[in-house]
Design an enzyme around this catalytic site. Structure first.
Site, mmCIF file in Angstrom:
data_model
loop_
_atom_site.group_PDB
_atom_site.id
_atom_site.type_symbol
_atom_site.label_atom_id
_atom_site.label_comp_id
_atom_site.label_asym_id
_atom_site.label_seq_id
_atom_site.Cartn_x
_atom_site.Cartn_y
_atom_site.Cartn_z
ATOM 1 N N LEU A 271 0.806 -1.225 0.000
ATOM 2 C CA LEU A 271 0.000 0.000 0.000
ATOM 3 C C LEU A 271 0.841 1.279 0.000
ATOM 4 O O LEU A 271 0.340 2.349 0.329
ATOM 5 C CB LEU A 271 -0.948 0.013 1.207
ATOM 6 C CG LEU A 271 -2.103 -0.984 1.135
ATOM 7 C CD1 LEU A 271 -2.910 -0.955 2.419
ATOM 8 C CD2 LEU A 271 -2.996 -0.717 -0.058
ATOM 9 N N PRO B 156 5.912 -2.152 8.944
ATOM 10 C CA PRO B 156 5.096 -2.369 10.138
ATOM 11 C C PRO B 156 3.613 -2.072 9.937
ATOM 12 O O PRO B 156 2.798 -2.510 10.737
ATOM 13 C CB PRO B 156 5.711 -1.410 11.160
ATOM 14 C CG PRO B 156 6.331 -0.326 10.346
ATOM 15 C CD PRO B 156 6.783 -0.983 9.069
ATOM 16 N N CYS B 157 3.265 -1.377 8.874
ATOM 17 C CA CYS B 157 1.855 -1.037 8.661
ATOM 18 C C CYS B 157 0.988 -2.274 8.455
ATOM 19 O O CYS B 157 -0.097 -2.377 9.015
ATOM 20 C CB CYS B 157 1.721 -0.106 7.462
ATOM 21 S SG CYS B 157 2.658 1.426 7.635
ATOM 22 N N HIS B 158 1.472 -3.221 7.653
ATOM 23 C CA HIS B 158 0.663 -4.400 7.356
ATOM 24 C C HIS B 158 1.446 -5.703 7.464
ATOM 25 O O HIS B 158 0.944 -6.752 7.107
ATOM 26 C CB HIS B 158 0.040 -4.263 5.964
ATOM 27 C CG HIS B 158 -0.800 -3.043 5.838
ATOM 28 N ND1 HIS B 158 -0.339 -1.882 5.262
ATOM 29 C CD2 HIS B 158 -2.062 -2.778 6.270
ATOM 30 C CE1 HIS B 158 -1.294 -0.957 5.322
ATOM 31 N NE2 HIS B 158 -2.343 -1.478 5.925
ATOM 32 N N GLY B 159 2.702 -5.643 7.888
ATOM 33 C CA GLY B 159 3.457 -6.851 8.182
ATOM 34 C C GLY B 159 4.162 -7.520 7.023
ATOM 35 O O GLY B 159 4.316 -8.730 7.027
#
Length: 187
Positions: A133, A150-153
């Site tokens: 993203l 870290p936002c979505h792994g």
């Protein structure tokens, strides 16, 4: 008394319709142009179409981030262990089998040598934007000691290849070349 009808003088009415339509089209174009023109890149983005980066101060195991076309670009001087680890990964373990390297054909495999520059295997230069993203991943992080978003792994390895998480593609390699042993031209 003579009466004129549409059949006697159709050319005048046709001309008025065409002239009115043409003036309307010119007016719409004149109104729309500023909105279309503002979508073009500004002068600062065009000026950064290519940049040269001095990497002489980047020690083995260190990374720097530079801006190119308004995007972060990660430049890492990988250790021998990081290069060996990346080269040992079988292509069958990679979710994205393509190199995503602008310097190679689009169907090039995601081997470690295809992610870098021949003769400069320790250097990795990639656009620092997560392919999920558009977040900016953290360096020296994640399960594979490469980059971690870290936002979505999403986890990337030491060659910038996606290994785990929702990101569909490897980090992109921009067009680049080494102009000297310590200068990289990006773009």
């Amino acid at each position: 008394m003579a009466h004129t009808t549409d059949t006697e003088d159709p050319n005048r009415r046709d001309f008025l319709y065409i002239a009115t339509g043409a003036m309307g089209a010119v007016g719409v174009g004149a109104l729309a142009w500023p909105f279309i023109d503002q979508m073009n890149p500004d002068a600062s983005a065009l000026a950064l179409a290519s940049i040269e980066v001095d990497v002489s101060a980047v020690e083995e195991g260190q990374s720097i981030t530079v801006q190119w076309r308004g995007k972060p670009v990660f430049i890492r001087n990988r250790t021998e262990a990081e290069v060996a680890e990346a080269q040992a990964v079988p292509l069958s373990d990679l979710p994205d089998p393509l190199a995503r390297n602008a310097n190679l054909p689009a169907n090039a495999e995601a081997t470690d040598p295809n992610r870098g520059v021949e003769g400069k295997e320790n250097w990795l230069v990639q656009v620092g934007i997560c392919t999920h993203l558009g977040c900016v991943p953290l360096g020296d992080a994640g399960e594979y000691k490469g980059w971690f978003c870290p936002c979505h792994g999403s986890h990337y390895d030491t060659a910038g290849r996606i290994r785990k998480g929702p990101a569909p593609e490897n980090l992109l390699i921009p067009p680049l070349e080494f102009v000297s042993d310590s200068q990289i031209k990006i773009g």
